[in-house]
Design an enzyme around this catalytic site. Structure first.
Site, PDB file in Angstrom:
ATOM      1  N   SER A 123      22.449  -4.219  -7.507  1.00 52.48           N
ATOM      2  CA  SER A 123      23.634  -4.961  -7.938  1.00 52.48           C
ATOM      3  C   SER A 123      24.183  -4.258  -9.172  1.00 52.48           C
ATOM      4  O   SER A 123      24.407  -3.052  -9.162  1.00 52.48           O
ATOM      5  CB  SER A 123      23.275  -6.423  -8.209  1.00 52.48           C
ATOM      6  OG  SER A 123      24.395  -7.150  -8.663  1.00 52.48           O
ATOM      7  N   TYR A 138      35.162  -6.042  -8.242  1.00 52.63           N
ATOM      8  CA  TYR A 138      33.863  -5.347  -8.282  1.00 52.63           C
ATOM      9  C   TYR A 138      32.755  -6.316  -8.694  1.00 52.63           C
ATOM     10  O   TYR A 138      31.691  -6.350  -8.074  1.00 52.63           O
ATOM     11  CB  TYR A 138      33.931  -4.166  -9.257  1.00 52.63           C
ATOM     12  CG  TYR A 138      32.600  -3.478  -9.443  1.00 52.63           C
ATOM     13  CD1 TYR A 138      32.104  -2.599  -8.479  1.00 52.63           C
ATOM     14  CD2 TYR A 138      31.834  -3.706 -10.580  1.00 52.63           C
ATOM     15  CE1 TYR A 138      30.886  -1.974  -8.636  1.00 52.63           C
ATOM     16  CE2 TYR A 138      30.608  -3.086 -10.752  1.00 52.63           C
ATOM     17  CZ  TYR A 138      30.139  -2.220  -9.780  1.00 52.63           C
ATOM     18  OH  TYR A 138      28.918  -1.612  -9.942  1.00 52.63           O
ATOM     19  N   LYS A 142      29.271  -7.659  -6.627  1.00 51.83           N
ATOM     20  CA  LYS A 142      27.904  -7.581  -7.145  1.00 51.83           C
ATOM     21  C   LYS A 142      27.277  -8.963  -7.281  1.00 51.83           C
ATOM     22  O   LYS A 142      26.059  -9.120  -7.138  1.00 51.83           O
ATOM     23  CB  LYS A 142      27.898  -6.830  -8.478  1.00 51.83           C
ATOM     24  CG  LYS A 142      28.275  -5.353  -8.337  1.00 51.83           C
ATOM     25  CD  LYS A 142      27.364  -4.640  -7.324  1.00 51.83           C
ATOM     26  CE  LYS A 142      27.618  -3.164  -7.231  1.00 51.83           C
ATOM     27  NZ  LYS A 142      26.712  -2.475  -6.290  1.00 51.83           N
TER      28      LYS A 142
END
Length: 268
Positions: A123, A138, A142
């Protein structure tokens, strides 16, 4: 690229058997070197499950089985939520989340059959702390990696399959460089905080990341060798510090709103 390439090189130097995937097997061979019987470079399309299944079958046929899966593929996507087009956002989720999920789904039959295995999903500290202007999509990818890996850890436990989420901070790799980072195609000048963040990454952080990718590779091996590996692992002093900051933010929010939070229960 990046942490994945460092890990492959370190594993091979210590005598492990490694199947590595990329969009180009030729580029892998060029980066790692040819002539090593313990190295299997594979061209894989992460959004093509046939491609993934063939790579897994090839690896099992070559090495006799798979013990550890490291899902490291991904790229950074900058741009505020308003700036990002639907296609830009979906493309980032496709690689960072659905590609990872495709590989995990296809390897689980092998791990279930052998009653052993370890899935290590990369992650980011941005998967715990999302307050980075211009990194919203983004960060969301994650966060998704964290959620699905937590679920996997309890789903696969009965098959003795372990799961670990690694939250790297900034490591001195090519992550912030062209090819691993994309900008929004249609930026909006009004978002000064996001633009300043982009400039800071381009001018201040590139080349000055505190994390050593060689040391990260050594840590990955230690995690894989643990009998009881952690579900959550924060890698790098910057990641460790930001994780503690997020815990403090959550604790303060819980304490400040405890009465209101509990006020929605039925009164018996």
């Amino acid at each position: 690229k990046g942490l994945g390439l460092s890990l492959v090189k370190k594993l091979l130097s210590e005598g492990y058997k490694v199947a590595a995937t990329s969009r180009s097997a030729e580029s892998l061979t060029k980066a790692v070197g040819a002539g090593n019987a313990d190295f299997l470079p594979l061209q894989v399309e992460l959004l093509n499950e046939t491609s993934i299944a063939e790579a897994i079958e090839n690896t099992i046929n070559t090495f006799g089985g798979i013990d550890v899966l490291v899902n490291n593929a991904g790229y950074g996507q900058l741009g505020t939520l308003e700036e990002m087009s639907d296609s830009e956002a979906r493309e980032n989720f496709d690689i960072n989340v659905f590609g990872l999920l495709n590989v995990t789904r296809n390897i689980m039959p092998h791990f279930r059959a052998k009653k052993a295995g370890h899935v290590i999903n990369i992650s980011s500290i941005a998967g715990l702390l999302g307050a980075f202007p211009g990194w919203g999509v983004y960060c969301a990818t994650k966060f998704a990696v964290v959620g699905l890996t937590e679920a996997l850890s309890v789903e696969a436990k009965e098959f003795n399959v372990k799961a670990t989420i690694v939250y790297p901070g900034y490591f001195n790799t090519n992550f912030l460089k062209e090819g691993s980072m994309k900008l929004a195609a249609n930026p909006i000048a009004d978002y000064t905080a996001a633009r300043n963040t982009e400039i800071w990454h381009e001018t201040q952080m590139v080349g000055n990341q505190p994390g050593d990718p060689t040391k990260a590779a050594e840590v990955f091996i230690q995690l894989a060798e643990m009998e009881n590996p952690p579900l959550h692992f924060f890698m790098g002093s910057d990641s460790f510090g930001m994780a503690n900051s997020k815990i403090e933010i959550l604790q303060n929010a819980l304490t400040a709103n405890e009465t209101l939070s509990k006020s929605t229960d039925y009164v018996k």
